[in-house]
Design a protein around this motif. Sequence first.
Motif, PDB file in Angstrom:
ATOM      1  N   LEU A 172       0.831  -1.204   0.000  1.00  4.80           N
ATOM      2  CA  LEU A 172       0.000   0.000   0.000  1.00  4.80           C
ATOM      3  C   LEU A 172       0.868   1.257   0.000  1.00  4.80           C
ATOM      4  CD1 LEU A 172      -2.723   1.404   0.120  1.00  4.80           C
ATOM      5  CD2 LEU A 172      -2.698   1.105   2.621  1.00  4.80           C
ATOM      6  N   SER A 173       1.942   1.239   0.773  1.00  4.18           N
ATOM      7  CA  SER A 173       2.853   2.390   0.810  1.00  4.18           C
ATOM      8  C   SER A 173       3.419   2.677  -0.573  1.00  4.18           C
ATOM      9  CB  SER A 173       3.993   2.128   1.800  1.00  4.18           C
ATOM     10  OG  SER A 173       3.497   1.978   3.115  1.00  4.18           O
ATOM     11  N   ARG A 174       3.830   1.629  -1.272  1.00  6.73           N
ATOM     12  CA  ARG A 174       4.378   1.810  -2.620  1.00  6.73           C
ATOM     13  C   ARG A 174       3.294   2.240  -3.604  1.00  6.73           C
ATOM     14  NH1 ARG A 174       7.964  -3.385  -3.983  1.00  6.73           N
ATOM     15  NH2 ARG A 174       6.066  -4.429  -3.283  1.00  6.73           N
ATOM     16  N   HIS A 175       2.084   1.708  -3.408  1.00 12.24           N
ATOM     17  CA  HIS A 175       0.953   2.087  -4.266  1.00 12.24           C
ATOM     18  C   HIS A 175       0.651   3.576  -4.141  1.00 12.24           C
ATOM     19  CE1 HIS A 175      -2.832   1.608  -6.417  1.00 12.24           C
ATOM     20  NE2 HIS A 175      -3.476   2.209  -5.422  1.00 12.24           N
ATOM     21  N   LEU A 176       0.864   4.119  -2.933  1.00 15.82           N
ATOM     22  CA  LEU A 176       0.599   5.532  -2.687  1.00 15.82           C
ATOM     23  C   LEU A 176       1.815   6.415  -2.975  1.00 15.82           C
ATOM     24  CD1 LEU A 176      -1.463   5.190   0.635  1.00 15.82           C
ATOM     25  CD2 LEU A 176      -2.331   5.599  -1.686  1.00 15.82           C
ATOM     26  N   GLY A 177       2.893   5.800  -3.463  1.00 17.90           N
ATOM     27  CA  GLY A 177       4.071   6.578  -3.845  1.00 17.90           C
ATOM     28  C   GLY A 177       5.049   6.821  -2.721  1.00 17.90           C
ATOM     29  N   GLY A 178       4.908   6.071  -1.622  1.00 16.11           N
ATOM     30  CA  GLY A 178       5.817   6.242  -0.491  1.00 16.11           C
ATOM     31  C   GLY A 178       6.583   4.973  -0.197  1.00 16.11           C
ATOM     32  N   GLY A 179       6.937   4.789   1.064  1.00 16.85           N
ATOM     33  CA  GLY A 179       7.670   3.603   1.504  1.00 16.85           C
ATOM     34  C   GLY A 179       7.253   3.223   2.911  1.00 16.85           C
ATOM     35  N   MET A 180       7.577   2.022   3.305  1.00 17.92           N
ATOM     36  CA  MET A 180       7.216   1.532   4.627  1.00 17.92           C
ATOM     37  C   MET A 180       7.979   2.298   5.697  1.00 17.92           C
ATOM     38  SD  MET A 180       5.149  -0.786   5.785  1.00 17.92           S
ATOM     39  CE  MET A 180       4.795  -1.815   7.202  1.00 17.92           C
ATOM     40  N   ASP A 181       7.276   2.665   6.757  1.00 17.90           N
ATOM     41  CA  ASP A 181       7.910   3.356   7.878  1.00 17.90           C
ATOM     42  C   ASP A 181       9.000   2.456   8.466  1.00 17.90           C
ATOM     43  OD1 ASP A 181       8.588   4.460  10.366  1.00 17.90           O
ATOM     44  OD2 ASP A 181       6.563   5.249  10.696  1.00 17.90           O
ATOM     45  N   PRO A 182      10.261   2.905   8.482  1.00 17.75           N
ATOM     46  CA  PRO A 182      11.350   2.047   8.969  1.00 17.75           C
ATOM     47  C   PRO A 182      11.238   1.691  10.447  1.00 17.75           C
ATOM     48  CG  PRO A 182      12.127   4.299   8.581  1.00 17.75           C
ATOM     49  CD  PRO A 182      10.753   4.217   8.002  1.00 17.75           C
ATOM     50  N   SER A 183      10.390   2.395  11.194  1.00 21.43           N
ATOM     51  CA  SER A 183      10.228   2.054  12.608  1.00 21.43           C
ATOM     52  C   SER A 183       9.375   0.802  12.802  1.00 21.43           C
ATOM     53  CB  SER A 183       9.591   3.229  13.370  1.00 21.43           C
ATOM     54  OG  SER A 183       8.255   3.441  12.958  1.00 21.43           O
ATOM     55  N   VAL A 184       8.720   0.329  11.738  1.00 20.28           N
ATOM     56  CA  VAL A 184       7.945  -0.916  11.811  1.00 20.28           C
ATOM     57  C   VAL A 184       8.895  -2.068  11.514  1.00 20.28           C
ATOM     58  CG1 VAL A 184       6.022  -2.222  10.855  1.00 20.28           C
ATOM     59  CG2 VAL A 184       5.851   0.260  11.069  1.00 20.28           C
ATOM     60  N   PRO A 185       9.103  -2.985  12.445  1.00 21.81           N
ATOM     61  CA  PRO A 185      10.093  -4.055  12.241  1.00 21.81           C
ATOM     62  C   PRO A 185       9.755  -4.958  11.067  1.00 21.81           C
ATOM     63  CG  PRO A 185       9.448  -3.910  14.557  1.00 21.81           C
ATOM     64  CD  PRO A 185       8.492  -3.044  13.786  1.00 21.81           C
ATOM     65  N   ASN A 186      10.778  -5.306  10.299  1.00 19.41           N
ATOM     66  CA  ASN A 186      10.629  -6.317   9.272  1.00 19.41           C
ATOM     67  C   ASN A 186      10.285  -7.650   9.939  1.00 19.41           C
ATOM     68  OD1 ASN A 186      11.777  -8.600   7.459  1.00 19.41           O
ATOM     69  ND2 ASN A 186      11.817  -6.812   6.125  1.00 19.41           N
ATOM     70  N   PRO A 187       9.436  -8.472   9.330  1.00 22.42           N
ATOM     71  CA  PRO A 187       9.065  -9.749   9.963  1.00 22.42           C
ATOM     72  C   PRO A 187      10.253 -10.628  10.338  1.00 22.42           C
ATOM     73  CG  PRO A 187       7.630  -9.305   8.099  1.00 22.42           C
ATOM     74  CD  PRO A 187       8.684  -8.241   8.080  1.00 22.42           C
ATOM     75  N   THR A 188      11.308 -10.585   9.541  1.00 21.62           N
ATOM     76  CA  THR A 188      12.456 -11.433   9.845  1.00 21.62           C
ATOM     77  C   THR A 188      13.151 -11.024  11.142  1.00 21.62           C
ATOM     78  OG1 THR A 188      13.898 -10.055   8.460  1.00 21.62           O
ATOM     79  CG2 THR A 188      12.863 -11.958   7.425  1.00 21.62           C
ATOM     80  N   HIS A 189      12.962  -9.776  11.574  1.00 16.04           N
ATOM     81  CA  HIS A 189      13.564  -9.336  12.837  1.00 16.04           C
ATOM     82  C   HIS A 189      12.788  -9.867  14.035  1.00 16.04           C
ATOM     83  CE1 HIS A 189      15.510  -5.614  10.707  1.00 16.04           C
ATOM     84  NE2 HIS A 189      15.899  -6.769  10.217  1.00 16.04           N
ATOM     85  N   LEU A 190      11.604 -10.415  13.788  1.00 15.37           N
ATOM     86  CA  LEU A 190      10.788 -10.993  14.855  1.00 15.37           C
ATOM     87  C   LEU A 190      10.706 -12.508  14.710  1.00 15.37           C
ATOM     88  CD1 LEU A 190       7.894  -8.365  14.678  1.00 15.37           C
ATOM     89  CD2 LEU A 190       9.721  -8.454  16.375  1.00 15.37           C
ATOM     90  N   ASP A 191      11.577 -13.067  13.895  1.00 15.58           N
ATOM     91  CA  ASP A 191      11.566 -14.498  13.626  1.00 15.58           C
ATOM     92  C   ASP A 191      11.675 -15.294  14.931  1.00 15.58           C
ATOM     93  OD1 ASP A 191      13.004 -17.152  13.076  1.00 15.58           O
ATOM     94  OD2 ASP A 191      12.415 -16.518  11.067  1.00 15.58           O
ATOM     95  N   PRO A 192      10.751 -16.232  15.191  1.00 13.77           N
ATOM     96  CA  PRO A 192      10.765 -16.965  16.460  1.00 13.77           C
ATOM     97  C   PRO A 192      12.009 -17.829  16.644  1.00 13.77           C
ATOM     98  CG  PRO A 192       9.129 -17.884  14.957  1.00 13.77           C
ATOM     99  CD  PRO A 192       9.604 -16.600  14.350  1.00 13.77           C
ATOM    100  N   ASP A 193      12.558 -18.364  15.543  1.00 18.12           N
ATOM    101  CA  ASP A 193      13.792 -19.136  15.671  1.00 18.12           C
ATOM    102  C   ASP A 193      14.975 -18.224  15.942  1.00 18.12           C
ATOM    103  OD1 ASP A 193      12.711 -21.726  15.250  1.00 18.12           O
ATOM    104  OD2 ASP A 193      12.579 -21.311  13.109  1.00 18.12           O
ATOM    105  N   MET A 194      14.973 -17.079  15.282  1.00 17.27           N
ATOM    106  CA  MET A 194      16.046 -16.112  15.489  1.00 17.27           C
ATOM    107  C   MET A 194      16.109 -15.657  16.943  1.00 17.27           C
ATOM    108  SD  MET A 194      16.392 -12.410  13.612  1.00 17.27           S
ATOM    109  CE  MET A 194      17.562 -11.161  14.132  1.00 17.27           C
TER     110      MET A 194
END
Length: 401
Positions: A172-194
């Motif tokens: 949606l961010s890209r659709h609106l011409g922007g980018g994802m807020d970097p303060s929202v963690p990437n899913p891989t940073h919350l990986d349960p195995d990690m």
Amino acid sequence: MRDLSALLKNCGEAYFSPDLFRRNLNQFLQTSRTVTFIIQKNKGEIRDYENWYSVNVLKPWAADEIMTWAKDARNVVEKEGDLEMHSTLSPSVIYSHFSEEDFVITVNRPMLLRADVSMIAKMVKTLLPPGIADAAVLCIRRRWVANTLPKHELIWALTYIYASLYRVCNDLSRHLGGGMDPSVPNPTHLDPDMNDVSRTRYIKLGKPHVHSMASHVIRRDEDFVPPARLLSLRNELQRQSKPTNIEETVELIARMAEANFLEYGNHVPMTFLYNDQWDIIDNLTTSFADQSDKFLYARYVASRASYLRAFAVVSVGEAWIRDLKSGPDQPIRNMKIIGERLTVVGAAIDESSKSIEWNIVRPDDKGAPTLERIGQATEQQTPFFIQPIVEAMQNARLPKS
């Protein structure tokens, strides 16, 4: 999404506190639904909303077992109370890249809790040929499972839900011409195995001690200046069109791998995951201490590929070629090394695959190693060591009955 990421982290931290885990789970499910509510509420500000929402939310989630469960589970939490769930603590034996070949062993709970390593390892060794047992791993894992989602561990399912919502918000961010807020963690940073949420422990039968798995985020060095060879290749590749299939992608990575090896004299193992637009959505590197590590790494990448809904995978690394004539009674680490190769292997969910290999030639005068390219043909079958990753990608995208 920031609130949802905090709740996912809370669920992990409360994994061994049943009542607290239950409360955080309920709140996560309720908060997850508000993401799409907010999008729907602001649909007037979204260009071509009906088409975008259909393509990015309705169609992908319609046959998605876990996202359907998330919606239904939220309704249960709001209208009926807590979900029915249970936890298990059980040991299983890993001796290949494929999880379907694992087997559960019967061990009494006191022995398991004492982690009587030598006794457990000795018992498991009697169940496998010596050469296979040497690289086998006893895995001890606790799993929370909802009765309405029995095939999936709950923390992994919540990570999948978070990753799905993250992907929608990013699109949606890209659709609106922007980018994802970097303060929202990437899913891989919350990986349960990690993050070692379930405190899974591994006992390598060849080295009977208790091990755990960990991974870390490596930040890019902004001051790094590539050598001239790599800089020239980067500039050349940037002028080319983006790959549109697995063959083109493997060819591109192969050019980079060859240049890196010739520049540095080696190549660390690397894995790249792609979406269906052939954008890199995840990349990992590792260091293998033994064959056991290769089994565990393949499963770890498969888990990430699943919740990221990856479309293709490419693996790069060096490999020893060994003489297999000694058979299953001989540990692979003791088999004679008869060659070295640099390999680039890729496969997509349609099982199209391609591999490129070079023999590594080391001069007698101890000069820099060179490469002799030996393979370029499209594979008819997905290489066995990335097959579990391909199957995980397929399972994440196939409709569930």
